[in-house]
Write a protein that holds these residues in place. Structure first.
Motif, short mmCIF file in Angstrom:
data_model
loop_
_atom_site.label_atom_id
_atom_site.label_comp_id
_atom_site.label_asym_id
_atom_site.label_seq_id
_atom_site.Cartn_x
_atom_site.Cartn_y
_atom_site.Cartn_z
N MET A 10 0.84 -1.21 0.00
CA MET A 10 0.00 0.00 0.00
C MET A 10 0.86 1.25 0.00
O MET A 10 0.60 2.21 -0.73
CB MET A 10 -0.92 0.02 1.23
N LEU A 11 1.90 1.23 0.82
CA LEU A 11 2.81 2.38 0.87
C LEU A 11 3.47 2.60 -0.49
O LEU A 11 3.55 3.72 -0.98
CB LEU A 11 3.88 2.16 1.94
N ILE A 12 3.93 1.51 -1.08
CA ILE A 12 4.62 1.61 -2.37
C ILE A 12 3.67 2.17 -3.43
O ILE A 12 4.04 3.03 -4.23
CB ILE A 12 5.17 0.24 -2.80
N ALA A 13 2.43 1.65 -3.42
CA ALA A 13 1.47 2.09 -4.44
C ALA A 13 1.00 3.51 -4.18
O ALA A 13 0.59 4.22 -5.09
CB ALA A 13 0.28 1.13 -4.49
N THR B 3 1.01 -4.07 -7.67
CA THR B 3 0.53 -4.05 -9.06
C THR B 3 -0.98 -3.87 -9.11
O THR B 3 -1.50 -3.07 -9.87
CB THR B 3 0.91 -5.36 -9.77
N GLY B 4 -1.67 -4.64 -8.26
CA GLY B 4 -3.13 -4.54 -8.23
C GLY B 4 -3.59 -3.14 -7.86
O GLY B 4 -4.50 -2.59 -8.47
N LEU B 5 -2.93 -2.56 -6.85
CA LEU B 5 -3.34 -1.23 -6.39
C LEU B 5 -3.07 -0.16 -7.45
O LEU B 5 -3.73 0.87 -7.48
CB LEU B 5 -2.61 -0.87 -5.11
N LYS B 6 -2.10 -0.43 -8.31
CA LYS B 6 -1.76 0.57 -9.32
C LYS B 6 -2.54 0.37 -10.62
O LYS B 6 -2.36 1.14 -11.56
CB LYS B 6 -0.26 0.55 -9.59
N SER B 7 -3.36 -0.69 -10.67
CA SER B 7 -4.03 -0.99 -11.95
C SER B 7 -5.49 -0.53 -11.96
O SER B 7 -6.26 -0.98 -12.80
CB SER B 7 -3.95 -2.49 -12.24
N THR B 8 -5.87 0.35 -11.03
CA THR B 8 -7.24 0.87 -11.05
C THR B 8 -7.52 1.52 -12.41
O THR B 8 -6.76 2.39 -12.84
CB THR B 8 -7.41 1.95 -9.97
N PRO B 9 -8.60 1.11 -13.10
CA PRO B 9 -8.88 1.72 -14.40
C PRO B 9 -9.10 3.22 -14.27
O PRO B 9 -9.68 3.70 -13.30
CB PRO B 9 -10.18 1.04 -14.83
N PRO C 174 -10.54 -2.67 -3.13
CA PRO C 174 -11.33 -3.80 -3.62
C PRO C 174 -10.92 -4.23 -5.03
O PRO C 174 -10.88 -5.41 -5.33
CB PRO C 174 -12.78 -3.28 -3.62
N TYR C 175 -10.59 -3.23 -5.86
CA TYR C 175 -10.21 -3.57 -7.23
C TYR C 175 -8.93 -4.41 -7.26
O TYR C 175 -8.73 -5.23 -8.14
CB TYR C 175 -10.02 -2.30 -8.07
N ALA C 176 -8.05 -4.20 -6.26
CA ALA C 176 -6.77 -4.90 -6.24
C ALA C 176 -6.88 -6.31 -5.66
O ALA C 176 -5.98 -7.12 -5.81
CB ALA C 176 -5.76 -4.10 -5.43
N VAL D 204 -3.67 -13.48 -6.18
CA VAL D 204 -2.64 -14.08 -7.04
C VAL D 204 -1.33 -14.14 -6.27
O VAL D 204 -0.64 -15.17 -6.25
CB VAL D 204 -2.46 -13.26 -8.34
N GLY D 205 -0.98 -13.04 -5.59
CA GLY D 205 0.25 -13.00 -4.81
C GLY D 205 0.22 -14.02 -3.68
O GLY D 205 1.19 -14.75 -3.46
#
Lengths: 269, 256
Positions: free
Chosen positions: A97-100, A157-163, A187-189, A195-196
């Protein structure tokens, strides 16, 4: 409602049919039985020595002979695996979360993470023993080290892939950063977090065994090392089968959890 | 209700500055339905995003309900080209999203959500997930969501352009019906002359590079309008032809 829209919607989800169940469970079972049969046939036909490759019967005998002992060792390894995995999830997700959430932190932490991950974990195992002794702690730490990286990467990756359109949508309602995060981004992530976690759980068992190889007085890895020293190959095989079972049970447990919690995710049919 | 005064927007890209919009002056009355038409790159969407407070104009002022727009307003809704529904939320919960973000009264708005869902013909689908719906149905849900907080202004950015032609037509007719029941000012961006004529009180024609206001065409055809046979077919043809001439360059190299 018009026919156009009604025609295309999917009907309510039905449970799997009997045929689906048979293919889901029957086929893997058939494969397993075939492999065991081949293995058995090979040991009989080529009359291979028991201490080289034991037959399935020898392995079952070894298991029955020391069932209590083996179950206790299985429990030790399972605990190490699960504890290390949970620790990695509890620490890894917030770090992701911090990274994203911050470019600055990403630039600071990310290369470091990559470098740490590039070190072969088995190289750290002896040092962990020096630091923490022969107890459970170095095993948990080893499991943690193996699990941590895939969890962080996947979650970030998930947190950064919000459309973009979803991000813009919440912005158009003047949502705060927190609202945007909890209502949309997190939620989107979640499918990506799963997967992780699934990648990590497979590595977790490996981590526990590596650590037990290097220095332990309990656990299935310890049993394998011991039986190697005394050429008790059937016992080593029995331990390996148990390790396989731990891995499969943990992985499918996670999958079941995913189906329960994220029924909307694309990955699930 | 909406006022644009000398509004310009300049984007600075790698190849220098791009004048997306140049000195736009426009007034939209309360409860009016205005469509923005123009070719790609004439700044239609940019204009809409500036009215929504998602983008600051480079110069000029925009006011909504008499107040200058500096950030997204609670009484202005934005509807996107794609439905942009949250895949883990049911139809009802998706419609309720703005209520949660804006911290409005849930009980009151849940009732309104049900009314809206019924209004767009989705009664009985409240508990469905978006992936169980067709594209047209998803866009209907999106429409409900943008109406839930009873906005004074609804900004629509080519909302039906991702749909097939028939669904698109059907939704346009429905939007007109909903507009006749709800007091809302609508600014609607489209590529389609047909859509513009069907929906608009006034059609604002923009010319590209830099985006300038080329002409405003009044559409004085009585409502409800339809796309099939109707008593005003001649007038529809006339307005469509006028718009067509404005938007498509003449064969002899006319400037458009």
């Amino acid at each position: 409602m018009t026919s156009e829209t009604l025609g295309r919607r999917r009907g309510p989800r039905q449970g799997p049919s009997l045929k689906d169940r048979l293919t889901d469970w029957g086929l893997p079972l058939l494969g397993l039985v075939a492999v065991i049969a081949l293995w058995w046939a090979a040991t009989v036909v080529f009359s291979i020595e028991k201490f080289l490759v034991p037959s399935p019967v020898d392995v079952v005998d070894a298991f029955i002979g020391q069932a209590g002992y083996l179950m206790a060792q299985t429990w030790v390894t399972l605990l190490e695996t699960v504890e290390g995995f949970l620790l990695a999830a509890v620490i890894g997700v917030p770090i992701a979360m911090l990274i994203a959430g911050s470019r600055l932190l990403e630039k600071m932490i990310y290369p470091l993470l990559l470098a740490v991950n590039a070190v072969p974990k088995i190289a750290i195992a002896p040092i962990l023993v020096v630091w923490m002794g022969f107890g459970q702690m170095p095993k948990i730490v080893m499991v943690f080290l193996l699990c941590f990286f895939p969890i962080v990467i996947s979650t970030a990756t998930g947190l950064k892939s919000t459309p973009a359109e979803l991000a813009e949508l919440v912005r158009s309602y003047g949502a705060s950063r927190m609202q945007a995060f909890f209502k949309v981004r997190f939620p989107y992530a979640l499918p990506q977090v799963m997967v992780g976690l699934k990648t990590a759980i497979s590595l977790a068992v490996i981590g526990a065994v590596i650590a037990e190889f290097v220095g332990a007085d309990a656990g299935l890895g310890f049993v394998i090392v011991q039986s190697g020293a005394s050429a008790d190959t059937p016992l080593a095989f029995a331990s390996m089968v148990l390790l396989g079972i731990i891995s499969i049970v943990l992985f499918y447990g996670l999958s079941a959890l995913e189906n329960l919690v994220l029924p909307w995710a694309e990955e699930n049919r | 209700m909406i006022e644009l005064r000398h509004v310009s927007q300049v984007f600075s890209g790698r190849q220098g500055e791009v004048h997306a919009l140049d000195d736009i002056n426009l007034e939209v009355d309360g409860n009016e339905f205005v469509t923005l038409v123009g070719r790609s790159g004439c700044g239609k969407s940019t204009m809409l995003r500036m009215i929504a407070g998602l983008l600051k104009p480079t110069s000029g002022t925009i006011t909504v309900a008499g107040e200058p727009v500096t950030k997204p307003r609670q009484d202005v809704s934005f509807m996107f080209q794609r439905a942009a529904l949250l895949p883990w939320r049911t139809v009802l919960d998706n419609v309720m999203l703005p209520v949660e973000i804006l911290r409005l009264d849930k009980a009151v708005h849940r009732e309104r959500a049900h009314e809206l869902i019924e209004l767009v013909g989705l009664a009985g689908f409240e508990k469905r997930l978006p992936r169980e719906l067709s594209g047209g149905m998803q866009q209907r849900v999106s429409l409900c969501r943008s109406l839930i907080q009873n906005p004074k202004v609804l900004l629509m950015d080519e909302p039906f352009s991702a749909l097939d032609a028939l669904t698109r037509e059907e939704l346009s007719v429905e939007l007109q019906r909903i507009k006749m029941e709800q007091e809302t000012t609508i600014v609607f961006v489209t590529h389609s002359i047909e859509e513009a004529v069907l929906l608009a009180d006034r059609v604002v024609v923009l010319s590209p590079r830099p985006g300038r206001l080329r002409k405003i065409v009044e559409v004085d055809i009585p409502r409800p309008r339809t796309l099939g046979h109707n008593a005003h077919a001649d007038r529809v043809t006339e307005v469509s032809a006028e718009l067509h001439e404005l938007l498509v360059p003449a064969p002899a190299g006319g400037a458009a």
